[in-house]
Enzyme design. Sequence first.
Site, PDB file in Angstrom:
ATOM      1  N   CYS A 383       0.793  -1.000   0.081  1.00  0.00           N
ATOM      2  CA  CYS A 383       0.013  -0.085  -0.163  1.00  0.00           C
ATOM      3  C   CYS A 383       0.736   1.195   0.033  1.00  0.00           C
ATOM      4  CB  CYS A 383      -0.874  -0.022   1.159  1.00  0.00           C
ATOM      5  SG  CYS A 383      -2.449   1.103   0.989  1.00  0.00           S
ATOM      6  N   HIS A 510      -3.324  -5.303   0.041  1.00  0.00           N
ATOM      7  CA  HIS A 510      -2.742  -5.606   1.426  1.00  0.00           C
ATOM      8  C   HIS A 510      -2.864  -7.163   1.386  1.00  0.00           C
ATOM      9  CE1 HIS A 510      -2.949  -1.972   3.972  1.00  0.00           C
ATOM     10  NE2 HIS A 510      -3.701  -1.663   3.052  1.00  0.00           N
ATOM     11  N   GLU A 512      -1.374  -9.236   3.170  1.00  0.00           N
ATOM     12  CA  GLU A 512      -1.474  -9.761   4.741  1.00  0.00           C
ATOM     13  C   GLU A 512      -2.788 -10.286   5.141  1.00  0.00           C
ATOM     14  OE1 GLU A 512      -1.507  -5.426   5.494  1.00  0.00           O
ATOM     15  OE2 GLU A 512      -0.952  -6.626   3.821  1.00  0.00           O
TER      16      GLU A 512
END
Length: 539
Positions: A383, A510, A512
């Site tokens: 990001c 993102h 993750e």
Amino acid sequence: MTKYIFVTGGVVSSLGKGITASSLGRLLKNRGLKVTMQKFDPYINIDPGTMSPYQHGEVYVTEDGTEADLDLGHYERIVDVRTSKYSNVTTGKIYQEVLEKERRGDYNGATVQVIPHITDMIKKKIMRAALTTDSDVIISEIGGTVGDMESTPFMEAIRQMRREVGEENVMYIHCTLVPLLHAAHEMKTKPTQHSVAELRSIGIQPNMLVLRAEQPIDQEHKNKISTFTDVPVDRIIESIDAPSLFDVPLAFQKQGMDQKVCDFLHIDSPKPEADMEAWKKLDDRAKNLKHHTKITLVGKYVELEDAYISVTDALQHAGYLYNTKIDVDKVQAEDITEDNIAKIMEGSDGLIVPGGFGTRGLEGMITAIKYARENDIPFLGICLGMQMASVEFARDILNLEDANTTEAEPHCKNNIIDIMADKRDEENIGGTLRLGLYPAALKKGTKTREAYGDQDVIQERHRHRFEFNNKYREAFEKAGMVFSGVSPDNHLVEIIELPKKKFFIAAQYHPEFLSRPQRPEGLFKSFIGAASGLPEQEF
């Protein structure tokens, strides 16, 4: 009929209600049941999207674009389920919807009150989660502690649920603390007694207790707690401090927690017991990692552990695959200069720059990214990290010295990163980002595509309002930057990479949020592979 399990907490906050709920959810799921997780937060914010990471920790994003409590990340990673807008409800959201109904005249002139209107809306949210998911079990965690003024409407609503759906379909699990007085070498049960008494005073009799403690609780203390709380001693579960998060579901299973829940709720699960063999292998790998890999994380909110919890978890997930423990060195971006970056990166195997908002620390991130690029240190940007990697490339490779993001410098001449066109006229901050799951088409022959198993298109979660400025794409490509992932219409840049580097990839989304302990996300997996230099070791 859907079964409803409500997890409450007493004595102190941060007892591990979310981990308790997640661990039980994992056990029930591994018995073949369809489980939905839910979190009620008593704060008046509509969602945590505009809250400081120092106040709240990480903002988790669901597939449908909900900005949610970080506990939803625990739910998704531990239980391995997908959450949605029905999974996180705040007091602010409840009041907002009730007031909107009042303004429309939906209450036909009635006096709008906490009971029944607020509590009815809370119950509606609980049952909506059941209806939209067709789940066998809904596990709802109530934030805060029993006795908190803010939690009162939620407690009243879950009390009423017993009557609404039938006593045989509702179970209350209460988490409390059994402190150990080290000076006296004695465990104290009084806090638990008082916490349960408080819960009973509002009409809720817990059906199971989960006792957080530093060491095992002897039978005498369990009997005492059972006597004073009216909870059968066989439904008193220990939650002992554990070296690994993965120990908790296994410890609960050893005590028969999932079977006792099934017995109480008359659940005939497809499997007679939870199959936790793969989980045991994961737990064993996590405890016996043979190598160490140092990753430097340069961020804005490094002082708070929870601010990057999904990122650090995703790094560890990838580490398990390579049998290496990831030692994360968190560095405050503001502290980085050209003079100290070499010292900061000394001994580091890789650099990660995660997301964030605002102008603070941007130059430190750019300095760190430049050092990684020039010294061929594996780099993963997320990001804001992707945006700063783009700015760094423009400044140092394209010689656009004034290159910047309009988030930091609204009128900069070379606005490499600019606000998205459809966000320019937004006046509010909350709920106005590009949020949720979006596709990205991957370019053939790139390391990014290889990281994702040669897929044509991937789906990843976003949370941003700034993007790469397309007028610079041609210049970037001529200088060696590859846009390895773009939106299917080729309008938005999603991933950049430098193919000649060992690993230099940055994503606007993102990654993750899609990492799981037994299935590390593609970019994290490839990043740790490059940083560690180790082969994959299945377990």
